[in-house]
Design an enzyme around this catalytic site. Sequence first.
Site, PDB file in Angstrom:
ATOM      1  N   SER A   1       0.803  -1.227   0.000  1.00  0.00           N
ATOM      2  CA  SER A   1       0.000   0.000   0.000  1.00  0.00           C
ATOM      3  C   SER A   1       0.833   1.272   0.000  1.00  0.00           C
ATOM      4  O   SER A   1       0.311   2.349  -0.306  1.00  0.00           O
ATOM      5  CB  SER A   1      -0.938   0.008   1.211  1.00  0.00           C
ATOM      6  OG  SER A   1      -0.202   0.123   2.411  1.00  0.00           O
TER       7      SER A   1
ATOM      8  N   LYS B   1       1.159   4.710   6.887  1.00  0.00           N
ATOM      9  CA  LYS B   1       0.637   5.564   5.817  1.00  0.00           C
ATOM     10  C   LYS B   1       1.331   6.921   5.889  1.00  0.00           C
ATOM     11  O   LYS B   1       2.102   7.213   6.796  1.00  0.00           O
ATOM     12  CB  LYS B   1      -0.878   5.764   5.950  1.00  0.00           C
ATOM     13  CG  LYS B   1      -1.707   4.486   6.045  1.00  0.00           C
ATOM     14  CD  LYS B   1      -1.742   3.710   4.753  1.00  0.00           C
ATOM     15  CE  LYS B   1      -2.558   2.417   4.916  1.00  0.00           C
ATOM     16  NZ  LYS B   1      -2.507   1.568   3.696  1.00  0.00           N
TER      17      LYS B   1
END
Length: 253
Positions: A50, A111
């Site tokens: 991701s 993230k």
Amino acid sequence: MTLVQNAGRSPRRWGKIALVVVAVTLAIPLFSPIIFRTFLFQPFYIPARSMMPTLLEGDSLFVSKYAYGYSRYSLPLSPRLFSGRIFGSVPERGDVVVFRAPRNDAVDYIKRVIGLPGDRIQMQQGLLYINGVPVQRQRLSDVVGDEPCGAGDGKRTKRWRETLVNGVSHETLDCVDNGFYDNTRVYDVPAGHVFVLGDNRDNSTDSRVLSAIGYVPVENIVGRAGLIYFSRKPSTDGDLSIVRTERIGTLVR
């Protein structure tokens, strides 16, 4: 006379030795594994794609625990000894952070911080908007291979360089034109929270998915991603995994 001079310097010399001994004695517990992992740096392994191309599946990195102060998530087993953060600060826009998922605080995610408290975040046709202003981005050469989208066919993937309003620049990937989260509502980041995105925009569960991640409380942040100390490409079809020596020692930007 020489003997008298040597005798005069002896107390000072012993004083310096004593200071060195004290410093070493204090440093030993400071750099013990438990203290090191709890207050300084904690190792993390990247199991997914991701955050490609910034982080690759198989990267191992150190996370700075003191970058934003300490919360209960800084401690082993996350005991509820206190709430909020001690010596706390809000991450800067563009920082790559490890945090505990708000809806399942037993799971760690990594993230990039895009939105700060009070910001308005939106995606329109794959372009990121912060407070109504589109983020500057530059088209780069496509990524070939590495399967960032999980397609398994070695197809080309669009790659961009985004530059945030504070000058932080990073690369992103775009697997699908006008994908599911390429056009979103406006997200109003509440006080005490941040908004995070994966750099692999079409292959990331992040703050755009309110039912899974949503806005991340600052308290849930474990630390800031720092140094990649090891990287191994996962093996496929029985092939031996390959150590990515070129990634060892690089800083996460």
